[in-house]
Design a protein around this motif. Structure first.
Motif, PDB file in Angstrom:
ATOM      1  N   ARG A  13      51.434  17.779  81.825  1.00 38.47           N
ATOM      2  CA  ARG A  13      52.124  17.168  80.694  1.00 38.47           C
ATOM      3  C   ARG A  13      51.785  15.684  80.595  1.00 38.47           C
ATOM      4  O   ARG A  13      52.123  15.030  79.600  1.00 38.47           O
ATOM      5  CB  ARG A  13      53.647  17.329  80.837  1.00 38.47           C
ATOM      6  N   PHE A  14      51.109  15.143  81.615  1.00 37.12           N
ATOM      7  CA  PHE A  14      50.718  13.726  81.649  1.00 37.12           C
ATOM      8  C   PHE A  14      49.214  13.638  81.367  1.00 37.12           C
ATOM      9  O   PHE A  14      48.397  14.191  82.099  1.00 37.12           O
ATOM     10  CB  PHE A  14      51.044  13.115  83.011  1.00 37.12           C
ATOM     11  N   SER A  15      48.855  12.939  80.293  1.00 33.63           N
ATOM     12  CA  SER A  15      47.457  12.912  79.840  1.00 33.63           C
ATOM     13  C   SER A  15      46.525  12.282  80.863  1.00 33.63           C
ATOM     14  O   SER A  15      45.387  12.723  81.023  1.00 33.63           O
ATOM     15  CB  SER A  15      47.353  12.153  78.507  1.00 33.63           C
ATOM     16  N   VAL A 170      51.741  10.787  87.481  1.00 36.43           N
ATOM     17  CA  VAL A 170      52.805  11.740  87.181  1.00 36.43           C
ATOM     18  C   VAL A 170      54.131  11.187  87.699  1.00 36.43           C
ATOM     19  O   VAL A 170      54.162  10.261  88.503  1.00 36.43           O
ATOM     20  CB  VAL A 170      52.528  13.124  87.812  1.00 36.43           C
ATOM     21  N   SER A 171      55.217  11.787  87.233  1.00 38.35           N
ATOM     22  CA  SER A 171      56.532  11.402  87.740  1.00 38.35           C
ATOM     23  C   SER A 171      56.757  12.017  89.113  1.00 38.35           C
ATOM     24  O   SER A 171      56.054  12.945  89.521  1.00 38.35           O
ATOM     25  CB  SER A 171      57.623  11.887  86.775  1.00 38.35           C
ATOM     26  N   ARG A 229      47.025   4.174  83.157  1.00 32.69           N
ATOM     27  CA  ARG A 229      48.047   4.133  84.201  1.00 32.69           C
ATOM     28  C   ARG A 229      47.389   4.226  85.565  1.00 32.69           C
ATOM     29  O   ARG A 229      46.300   4.739  85.723  1.00 32.69           O
ATOM     30  CB  ARG A 229      49.030   5.286  84.033  1.00 32.69           C
TER      31      ARG A 229
END
Length: 445
Positions: A13-15, A170-171, A229
């Motif tokens: 879900r994180f590009s 990612v989280s 990021r």
């Protein structure tokens, strides 16, 4: 309040993670293709298990000497930039290997090379002192070893940066899932790479494979470029290099759960790894040639990938410590059976099981190391981890090559599998807290 449903694709879900993962897959495929080609080329020219073991030594030297500085740099400077620079070195090294392999018949003989000065003449002198073991037809072989040393150095810096880079994409909630998929991607590359490499070596030659690895490394470079990021200035990292490195070592040795899992993996791979001897088994025992070698190299990755998919879809493990110990035990048993096997289908099956058990071990150990480690120390801790794990693979290759040269490949592999089981017993009773490790989604200390 209903508990959240398990999302097997949470990390994607994180590009940034998606781009990194695609590039990482291509890079791993290229690296695995290169590994098969180098091993078969060296063995075809030397017919020596010791020559295969030296590949591990040449790659292990930069791991031992450069891992801690690489970890310090990963915490002080942009991890993204380090990855990009290391990929450029990988591209250049692979292209140089392609050129050397293509022109090896035109390279001077060892006596001519010996007249010069520098590292190549020193390598040639070492090889000539082992003339009863090695039968080199030209001087391109020491050049290949020198290029592998540079390749290993680039990989060492990339390892510390990559290991501490992808957790920032990612989280924390999705981190265990990211580790699982990161391992799955490694296994996919390790399946596709060797399978393709065996066919390409048989039909297109070594140089083509090395050039293809260079292309894969460059594509990874392009895919990492747009990721924003995960880069960092290093303001929170220790500015004194020596204190920084000591801090990383001190952190690892102060966390018994990290030390126990790393030690288990270190000695299990050091003793139980049969990968370095696969060209010998392919040629002398199973008689399956380079195509068979490619499938043998791919089989552990197939098993690991299947197991990683299972782990990704299942809820988090509740008894990770006991699972880890049982999986490493299974790794050792499968290694023993592989060493005794005389038929290809059984050997491929045992390598499949080896990879499946090792996959669980990698997922558990990787999750523990990263979850226990604060972000500002991940580069240094990853570097310490790389010294343990990276050198276990490479020194394991050296150990396998030397013991195979002395006692034969079967005794080398079977003895290593027995040693792996003994290591599990030692860790289980020496670090009893290992057996008590619970779910990986809980806070670990």
């Amino acid at each position: 309040m209903e508990p959240r449903s398990h999302d097997p694709y949470a990390a994607f879900r994180f590009s940034g993670f998606s781009l990194f993962t695609i590039g990482n897959l291509l890079s791993i495929m290229g690296r695995q293709m290169l590994a098969v080609a180098v091993e078969w080329e060296l063995y075809r020219r030397t017919h020596s298990a010791t020559a295969l073991g030296l590949v591990g030594l040449v790659i292990a030297i930069p791991v031992v000497t450069l891992s801690l500085p690489a970890g310090h740099l990963a915490d002080r400077f942009s991890r993204k930039r380090i990855i990009l620079v290391s990929q450029i070195f990988s591209v250049l090294t692979s292209l140089a290997l392609a050129l050397v392999s293509w022109q090896h018949l035109a390279i001077p003989q060892l006596p001519i090379l010996r007249q010069g000065n520098g590292i190549l003449s020193a390598i040639a002198a070492v090889f000539e002192r082992h003339q009863p073991t090695f039968h080199f037809d030209d001087a391109s072989i020491p050049i290949i070893y020198a290029l592998l040393f540079i390749y290993g150095a680039a990989r060492t810096f990339a390892w510390a940066a990559r290991s501490s880079f992808f957790p920032t994409l990612v989280s924390r909630d999705a981190f265990a899932n990211a580790v699982t998929w990161n391992n799955s991607i490694f296994q996919i590359g390790s399946v596709v790479g060797p399978g393709i490499s065996g066919l390409l070596v048989a039909h297109a030659g070594f140089s083509f494979v090395y050039a293809l690895d260079a292309l894969c490394a460059f594509l990874f470079f392009l895919l990492v470029l747009p990721i924003h990021r995960g880069t960092r200035s290093g303001n929170r990292a220790e500015k004194n290099a020596w204190r920084s490195l000591i801090a990383g070592m001190r952190f690892v040795f102060s966390r018994r759960v990290i030390l126990a899992t790393i030690t288990l993996d270190l000695f299990a791979v050091l003793l139980g790894g049969a990968t370095a001897l696969l060209p010998v088994f392919a040629d002398q025992i199973l008689h399956c040639g380079p195509v068979g070698l490619g499938w043998m190299r791919a089989s552990p990755a197939v098993g690991a990938f299947v197991m990683a998919l299972v782990v990704a879809y299942l809820p988090p493990m509740k008894h990770s410590g006991k699972t880890l110990l049982w999986c490493v035990t299974g790794f050792g048993i499968a290694t023993i059976i592989f060493g005794l096997s005389k038929v290809l289908w059984l050997s491929l099956g045992m390598l499949f099981i080896v990879g499946a058990f090792d996959s669980v071990s990698v997922i558990i150990r990787g999750s523990i190391v990263q979850l226990v480690t604060p972000d500002e120390m991940r580069g240094r801790v990853s570097a310490v981890n790389n010294i343990f794990i990276g050198t276990s693979n490479e020194f394991g290759a050296l150990e396998s090559g030397l013991t195979a040269a002395l006692f034969g490949p079967v005794i080398s592999v079977v003895g290593g599998g027995i040693g792996t089981i003994l290591v599990v017993l030692a860790v289980a009773f020496g670090w009893p807290e290992t057996r008590k490790i619970g779910a990986l989604d809980k806070n670990l200390r």
